[in-house]
Design a protein around this motif. Structure first.
Motif, PDB file in Angstrom:
ATOM      1  N   LEU A  98      -5.314   7.178  -3.451  1.00  0.00           N
ATOM      2  CA  LEU A  98      -4.542   5.719  -3.544  1.00  0.00           C
ATOM      3  C   LEU A  98      -4.004   5.604  -2.191  1.00  0.00           C
ATOM      4  CD1 LEU A  98      -3.666   3.608  -5.474  1.00  0.00           C
ATOM      5  CD2 LEU A  98      -1.637   4.942  -5.701  1.00  0.00           C
ATOM      6  N   SER A 143      -9.555   3.454  -4.062  1.00  0.00           N
ATOM      7  CA  SER A 143      -8.401   3.241  -4.857  1.00  0.00           C
ATOM      8  C   SER A 143      -8.208   4.237  -5.907  1.00  0.00           C
ATOM      9  CB  SER A 143      -7.875   1.862  -4.984  1.00  0.00           C
ATOM     10  OG  SER A 143      -8.640   1.390  -5.981  1.00  0.00           O
ATOM     11  N   ARG A 162      -7.327  -0.469  -7.695  1.00  0.00           N
ATOM     12  CA  ARG A 162      -6.979  -1.865  -7.000  1.00  0.00           C
ATOM     13  C   ARG A 162      -7.907  -2.714  -7.036  1.00  0.00           C
ATOM     14  NH1 ARG A 162      -3.881   1.323  -2.565  1.00  0.00           N
ATOM     15  NH2 ARG A 162      -5.941   1.351  -1.747  1.00  0.00           N
ATOM     16  N   ASP A 201     -11.312  -1.993  -4.326  1.00  0.00           N
ATOM     17  CA  ASP A 201     -11.015  -0.960  -3.327  1.00  0.00           C
ATOM     18  C   ASP A 201     -11.696   0.246  -3.758  1.00  0.00           C
ATOM     19  OD1 ASP A 201     -10.224   0.716  -1.431  1.00  0.00           O
ATOM     20  OD2 ASP A 201      -8.091   0.414  -1.835  1.00  0.00           O
ATOM     21  N   SER A 209      -3.309  -4.200  -9.466  1.00  0.00           N
ATOM     22  CA  SER A 209      -3.272  -2.719  -9.927  1.00  0.00           C
ATOM     23  C   SER A 209      -3.726  -2.732 -11.206  1.00  0.00           C
ATOM     24  CB  SER A 209      -2.109  -1.644  -9.457  1.00  0.00           C
ATOM     25  OG  SER A 209      -2.243  -0.458  -9.914  1.00  0.00           O
ATOM     26  N   PRO A 248      -7.905   1.160   2.450  1.00  0.00           N
ATOM     27  CA  PRO A 248      -8.638   0.429   1.518  1.00  0.00           C
ATOM     28  C   PRO A 248     -10.060   0.276   2.087  1.00  0.00           C
ATOM     29  CG  PRO A 248      -6.707  -1.040   1.960  1.00  0.00           C
ATOM     30  CD  PRO A 248      -6.716   0.293   2.865  1.00  0.00           C
ATOM     31  N   HIS A 257       0.795  -1.280  -0.144  1.00  0.00           N
ATOM     32  CA  HIS A 257       0.078   0.268  -0.041  1.00  0.00           C
ATOM     33  C   HIS A 257       0.911   1.268  -0.037  1.00  0.00           C
ATOM     34  CE1 HIS A 257      -3.670   2.355   0.842  1.00  0.00           C
ATOM     35  NE2 HIS A 257      -2.968   2.751   1.672  1.00  0.00           N
TER      36      HIS A 257
END
Length: 143
Positions: free
Chosen positions: A21, A44, A56, A41, A88, A25, A7
């Protein structure tokens, strides 16, 4: 290394919008089959350029899925305690296309067993509605 390191690496690597980002999450359960459960997520989404975002996803394996995934992963011992894979992706929302940027395979403790940068090795491809990534497009892209 643990999930937080993956992460943190993603946070540091983001040139565009580290805010989204780097948020903790927020895994949204998307579907499940005999091999795995799939999550997106929601925190994300990072805008890369107009109409293109980075997201993600997470795959948590069943015992059967774990065995199959280990067979496909080169260089990972059969005895590896693979639990999940984090991906990703980059998605072109207007075109409904995407490509895989990176993957990290983790054990039950969140230790990274193998991580791969795939950005240069993957091609953009259409993401049909009835696929896992097609469902992510519906969630992640503006209407």
């Amino acid at each position: 290394m643990r999930v937080w390191l993956f992460h943190a690496t993603l946070c540091a690597a983001s040139l565009y919008s580290a805010t989204a980002l780097c948020a903790p999450p927020d895994w949204l359960f998307m579907d499940q089959n005999g091999q795995s459960s799939f999550y997106y997520d929601r925190n994300s989404n990072v805008t890369v350029r107009e109409g293109v975002i980075q997201v993600r996803t997470r795959v948590v394996y069943s015992e059967e899925g774990r065995k199959e995934a280990i067979k496909l992963l080169k260089g990972m011992p059969e005895s590896a305690l693979l639990q999940e894979t984090l991906y990703s992706y980059e998605i072109d929302c207007p075109e409904r296309e995407g490509h895989l940027l990176a993957s990290s395979h983790l054990d039950r403790n969140g230790t990274i067993l193998k991580s791969t940068d795939l950005a240069a090795a993957t091609q953009w491809e259409y993401l049909p509605d009835d696929t896992r990534m097609g469902r992510v497009v519906r969630q992640a892209c503006p209407p």
